[in-house]
Motif scaffolding. Structure first.
Motif: not given
Ligand code: CTP
Ligand SMILES: C[C@](O)(CO)[C@H](O)COP(=O)(O)O
Length: 239
Positions: A10, A12-14, A16-17, A24, A79-82, A85, A108, A110, A213, A215
């Motif tokens: 996965p 597809a995260g942004v 944010q943290r 990241k 997708g929208k959440e991990r 995805t 992950d 990350a 991870k 973060t």
């Molecule tokens: N919709 C999402 C959200 C997260 N991830 C992935 O899940 C992994 C763990 O998530 P996290 O560490 O929370 O990444 P982010 O969601 O990018 O971080 P944040 O919550 O700070 O935005 C990361 O490799 C992230 O890219 C993903 O594939 N799809």
């Protein structure tokens, strides 16, 4: 005899943290992107059949990845959440190759510091309940009073583990569990919690403290400091 496993990453995260100017997973780690470092963990392992990378719908960085043309690496839109995805990755996988009953790994993007030794532990671990890398809590664990920064209780540290990835489950069972959790409105932040909701009791396999991870901004400094340690550990593992 272990069949080679597919791994879903996965990515597809942004981030944010992390508060960076790009997601990241595309920040640098020892001269490459975090995501490329993570793919590198799996790509030459003899028991990895292929790597599925879930990237964001508007991802503008994947095309620069050193792996994007590799035969064993397939990109899909996350997708929208991990958990969304991961579901999309499983559907892509099940539409492409027949791995319904086979285990898949989810790791992950990350977590670029996973060592070969820890990867081998989860790959070679056999269980009919699935398995995940995790670490026993090292600190005393406090439960917070809901909504207030006050201690409600101290939990029994002997029963607390911090989940990591890879997590390993049969592909179809994992997809079914994620869909069921979603249907019941259960928020799952890892694959294991979806399987638990379906009544599974996955095995806890010792991970490693270095399998962090990434973060928060300070995690980048920790990762850079640990990177040479992991390289050294891997060279001993492969020798
Ligand atoms: N919709 C999402 C959200 C997260 N991830 C992935 O899940 C992994 C763990 O998530 P996290 O560490 O929370 O990444 P982010 O969601 O990018 O971080 P944040 O919550 O700070 O935005 C990361 O490799 C992230 O890219 C993903 O594939 N799809
Ligand atoms: C899957 C995971 O890394 C296990 O600890 C964690 O749940 C991911 O959480 P995040 O909030 O998506 O980073």
């Amino acid at each position: 005899m272990i069949k080679p496993l597919w791994v879903i990453i996965p990515a597809a995260g942004v981030g944010q943290r992390m508060q960076a100017n790009c997601p990241k997973q595309y920040l640098p780690l020892a001269g490459q992107t975090i995501l490329d470092r993570t793919i590198d963990i799996f790509i030459s392992h003899p028991l990895i059949a292929g790597v599925l990378v879930g990237v964001g719908e508007n991802d503008a960085y994947w095309s620069d990845s050193k792996w994007q043309q590799h035969d064993l690496v397939h990109m899909f839109v996350g997708g929208k959440e991990r958990c969304d995805t991961v579901q999309k990755g499983l559907r892509y996988l099940l539409d492409t190759v027949d791995v319904m009953q086979q285990d898949v790994l989810v790791h992950d993007a990350a977590r670029p510091l996973l060592s070969q030794a820890a990867l081998n532990r989860i790959i070679h671990h056999t269980s009919d309940q699935g398995a995940l890398l995790a670490m026993p809590a090292k600190d005393t664990v406090k439960l917070q009073v809901l909504g207030q920064p006050l201690v409600d209780a101290t939990l029994d540290r002997g029963t607390i583990w911090l989940a990591q990835t890879p997590q390993k489950f049969p592909a179809q069972a994992l997809l079914d569990a994620l869909q069921q959790a979603q249907a019941y409105g259960v928020v799952v932040t890892d694959e294991c919690s979806a399987m638990e909701f379906s009544g599974w009791h996955p095995d806890l396999v010792i991970g490693e403290s270095s399998n962090i991870k990434i973060t928060l901004p300070e995690d980048l400094l920790i990762a850079e400091a640990l990177f040479s340690y992991i390289l050294d550990s891997n060279s001993k593992c492969n020798s």
